[in-house]
Design a protein around this motif. Structure first.
Motif, PDB file in Angstrom:
ATOM      1  N   UNK A  13     -32.245 -92.527 -42.212  1.00 54.12           N
ATOM      2  CA  UNK A  13     -32.098 -93.437 -43.363  1.00 54.12           C
ATOM      3  C   UNK A  13     -31.537 -92.686 -44.556  1.00 54.12           C
ATOM      4  N   UNK A  14     -32.063 -91.520 -44.821  1.00 55.34           N
ATOM      5  CA  UNK A  14     -31.579 -90.722 -45.944  1.00 55.34           C
ATOM      6  C   UNK A  14     -30.119 -90.338 -45.794  1.00 55.34           C
ATOM      7  N   UNK A  15     -29.738 -89.923 -44.593  1.00 45.98           N
ATOM      8  CA  UNK A  15     -28.344 -89.531 -44.350  1.00 45.98           C
ATOM      9  C   UNK A  15     -27.392 -90.713 -44.548  1.00 45.98           C
ATOM     10  N   UNK A  16     -27.775 -91.846 -43.987  1.00 48.53           N
ATOM     11  CA  UNK A  16     -26.907 -93.030 -44.036  1.00 48.53           C
ATOM     12  C   UNK A  16     -26.834 -93.585 -45.455  1.00 48.53           C
ATOM     13  N   UNK A  17     -27.967 -93.736 -46.121  1.00 46.36           N
ATOM     14  CA  UNK A  17     -27.942 -94.324 -47.462  1.00 46.36           C
ATOM     15  C   UNK A  17     -27.211 -93.434 -48.455  1.00 46.36           C
ATOM     16  N   UNK A  18     -27.310 -92.129 -48.283  1.00 41.67           N
ATOM     17  CA  UNK A  18     -26.584 -91.222 -49.178  1.00 41.67           C
ATOM     18  C   UNK A  18     -25.078 -91.443 -49.051  1.00 41.67           C
ATOM     19  N   UNK A  98     -18.871-111.800 -58.465  1.00 41.64           N
ATOM     20  CA  UNK A  98     -19.784-111.081 -57.580  1.00 41.64           C
ATOM     21  C   UNK A  98     -19.410-111.263 -56.116  1.00 41.64           C
ATOM     22  N   UNK A  99     -19.050-112.486 -55.743  1.00 41.66           N
ATOM     23  CA  UNK A  99     -18.617-112.746 -54.362  1.00 41.66           C
ATOM     24  C   UNK A  99     -17.358-111.953 -54.030  1.00 41.66           C
ATOM     25  N   UNK A 100     -16.426-111.928 -54.964  1.00 43.19           N
ATOM     26  CA  UNK A 100     -15.174-111.212 -54.740  1.00 43.19           C
ATOM     27  C   UNK A 100     -15.431-109.718 -54.549  1.00 43.19           C
ATOM     28  N   UNK A 101     -16.295-109.141 -55.375  1.00 43.28           N
ATOM     29  CA  UNK A 101     -16.603-107.716 -55.259  1.00 43.28           C
ATOM     30  C   UNK A 101     -17.308-107.425 -53.938  1.00 43.28           C
ATOM     31  N   UNK A 102     -18.234-108.265 -53.544  1.00 42.79           N
ATOM     32  CA  UNK A 102     -18.945-108.060 -52.285  1.00 42.79           C
ATOM     33  C   UNK A 102     -17.966-108.106 -51.114  1.00 42.79           C
ATOM     34  N   UNK A 103     -17.068-109.058 -51.111  1.00 39.40           N
ATOM     35  CA  UNK A 103     -16.083-109.163 -50.024  1.00 39.40           C
ATOM     36  C   UNK A 103     -15.131-107.970 -50.020  1.00 39.40           C
ATOM     37  N   UNK A 104     -14.751-107.525 -51.193  1.00 40.99           N
ATOM     38  CA  UNK A 104     -13.852-106.375 -51.322  1.00 40.99           C
ATOM     39  C   UNK A 104     -14.515-105.102 -50.804  1.00 40.99           C
ATOM     40  N   UNK A 105     -15.801-104.941 -51.085  1.00 45.25           N
ATOM     41  CA  UNK A 105     -16.524-103.723 -50.718  1.00 45.25           C
ATOM     42  C   UNK A 105     -17.012-103.722 -49.274  1.00 45.25           C
ATOM     43  N   UNK A 106     -17.110-104.857 -48.659  1.00 42.30           N
ATOM     44  CA  UNK A 106     -17.697-104.946 -47.318  1.00 42.30           C
ATOM     45  C   UNK A 106     -16.995-104.084 -46.268  1.00 42.30           C
ATOM     46  N   UNK A 107     -15.659-104.080 -46.176  1.00 35.67           N
ATOM     47  CA  UNK A 107     -15.024-103.225 -45.163  1.00 35.67           C
ATOM     48  C   UNK A 107     -15.347-101.733 -45.352  1.00 35.67           C
ATOM     49  N   UNK A 108     -15.369-101.278 -46.593  1.00 37.22           N
ATOM     50  CA  UNK A 108     -15.693 -99.873 -46.857  1.00 37.22           C
ATOM     51  C   UNK A 108     -17.145 -99.582 -46.472  1.00 37.22           C
ATOM     52  N   UNK A 109     -18.036-100.517 -46.747  1.00 37.21           N
ATOM     53  CA  UNK A 109     -19.442-100.366 -46.383  1.00 37.21           C
ATOM     54  C   UNK A 109     -19.585-100.248 -44.865  1.00 37.21           C
ATOM     55  N   UNK A 110     -18.951-101.161 -44.155  1.00 36.44           N
ATOM     56  CA  UNK A 110     -19.041-101.158 -42.687  1.00 36.44           C
ATOM     57  C   UNK A 110     -18.458 -99.871 -42.101  1.00 36.44           C
ATOM     58  N   UNK A 111     -17.329 -99.433 -42.625  1.00 36.09           N
ATOM     59  CA  UNK A 111     -16.706 -98.209 -42.138  1.00 36.09           C
ATOM     60  C   UNK A 111     -17.603 -97.002 -42.406  1.00 36.09           C
ATOM     61  N   UNK A 112     -18.160 -96.925 -43.602  1.00 30.64           N
ATOM     62  CA  UNK A 112     -19.039 -95.807 -43.942  1.00 30.64           C
ATOM     63  C   UNK A 112     -20.293 -95.814 -43.075  1.00 30.64           C
ATOM     64  N   UNK A 113     -20.814 -96.992 -42.771  1.00 29.24           N
ATOM     65  CA  UNK A 113     -21.993 -97.092 -41.913  1.00 29.24           C
ATOM     66  C   UNK A 113     -21.666 -96.587 -40.512  1.00 29.24           C
ATOM     67  N   UNK A 114     -20.541 -97.011 -39.976  1.00 24.92           N
ATOM     68  CA  UNK A 114     -20.125 -96.560 -38.647  1.00 24.92           C
ATOM     69  C   UNK A 114     -19.946 -95.048 -38.624  1.00 24.92           C
ATOM     70  N   UNK A 115     -19.266 -94.512 -39.633  1.00 22.95           N
ATOM     71  CA  UNK A 115     -19.038 -93.067 -39.696  1.00 22.95           C
ATOM     72  C   UNK A 115     -20.346 -92.291 -39.837  1.00 22.95           C
ATOM     73  N   UNK A 116     -21.262 -92.815 -40.641  1.00 22.30           N
ATOM     74  CA  UNK A 116     -22.548 -92.138 -40.822  1.00 22.30           C
ATOM     75  C   UNK A 116     -23.343 -92.117 -39.518  1.00 22.30           C
ATOM     76  N   UNK A 117     -23.318 -93.220 -38.789  1.00 20.15           N
ATOM     77  CA  UNK A 117     -24.030 -93.263 -37.509  1.00 20.15           C
ATOM     78  C   UNK A 117     -23.342 -92.387 -36.464  1.00 20.15           C
ATOM     79  N   UNK A 118     -22.010 -92.308 -36.516  1.00 25.81           N
ATOM     80  CA  UNK A 118     -21.287 -91.398 -35.616  1.00 25.81           C
ATOM     81  C   UNK A 118     -21.709 -89.958 -35.874  1.00 25.81           C
ATOM     82  N   UNK A 119     -21.750 -89.574 -37.143  1.00 22.53           N
ATOM     83  CA  UNK A 119     -22.173 -88.219 -37.493  1.00 22.53           C
ATOM     84  C   UNK A 119     -23.617 -87.961 -37.084  1.00 22.53           C
ATOM     85  N   UNK A 120     -24.463 -88.957 -37.294  1.00 20.86           N
ATOM     86  CA  UNK A 120     -25.872 -88.805 -36.941  1.00 20.86           C
ATOM     87  C   UNK A 120     -26.056 -88.630 -35.435  1.00 20.86           C
ATOM     88  N   UNK A 121     -25.180 -89.260 -34.664  1.00 22.41           N
ATOM     89  CA  UNK A 121     -25.267 -89.127 -33.205  1.00 22.41           C
ATOM     90  C   UNK A 121     -25.045 -87.690 -32.750  1.00 22.41           C
TER      91      UNK A 121
END
Length: 135
Positions: A13-18, A98-121
Motif C-alpha cells: 500500500x505504501x509503495x503504490x500510494x506513494x 471536477x468531472x473534467x479533471x477526474x477524467x483527465x487524470x484517470x489514464x495517468x492514475x491507471x497507468x501508475x497503478x499498473x506500473x507500481x504493481x508491476x514493480x511490486x511483483x
C-alpha cells in the motif's frame, strides 16, 4: 501467517500510494485523496455524497474530509449543498470542472497503478501479495 500478510499489504500500500500521489501531484496538481474523492463523486448518484459517506469511502476522518472538500471547493472542483430533508446534512457535489479533471487524470492514475504493481511483483518483500491482487 496473518501478520506476514498484513505486513506485505501495508508495505505494498505504501509503495503504490506513494507512486500514485506523485503522479497526481506532478501531472494534475492534486493530491491522491483529492483524486480519490473526485472519483467517488463522479461515480455517485447525481455526483453527490454526504460528507460522512465520502469520508468512509476514502478512509479519512470527518475533520480531514472537511479540509479536503474545502480544497476541492476552492479549486472549483466541488461545491457544498445542504440536504433538503435534514439541514444538518451536508453534501459535496462534483462540478463540471471536477468531472473534467477526474477524467483527465484517470489514464495517468491507471497507468501508475499498473506500473507500481508491476514493480511490486519484482520486489521480494511484497511480490507474493502483489501476485494475489492480480488474480
Amino acid at each position: 501467517m496473518e501478520t506476514t500478510t498484513w505486513d506485505q499489504l501495508v508495505a505494498l500500500h505504501g509503495m503504490v500510494t506513494q507512486r500514485l500521489a506523485k503522479v497526481m501531484q506532478r501531472g494534475h496538481g492534486i493530491g491522491l485523496s483529492e483524486y480519490q474523492a473526485l472519483c467517488r463523486l463522479a461515480h455517485a448518484a447525481d455526483g453527490e455524497l454526504r460528507m460522512q459517506e465520502l469520508a468512509e469511502l476514502i478512509g479519512l476522518n470527518q475533520s480531514s474530509v472537511s479540509r479536503l472538500v474545502a480544497r476541492l471547493e476552492s479549486g472549483g472542483l466541488t461545491r457544498r449543498d445542504l440536504c433538503p430533508n435534514d439541514r444538518r446534512g451536508v453534501y459535496t457535489v462534483i462540478t463540471d470542472k471536477g468531472r473534467a479533471l477526474q477524467k483527465e487524470a484517470e489514464p495517468a492514475y491507471r497507468q501508475a497503478l499498473t506500473e507500481a504493481l508491476d514493480e511490486a511483483s519484482a520486489d521480494t518483500r511484497v511480490s507474493e501479495f502483489a501476485a494475489k491482487l492480480r488474480m
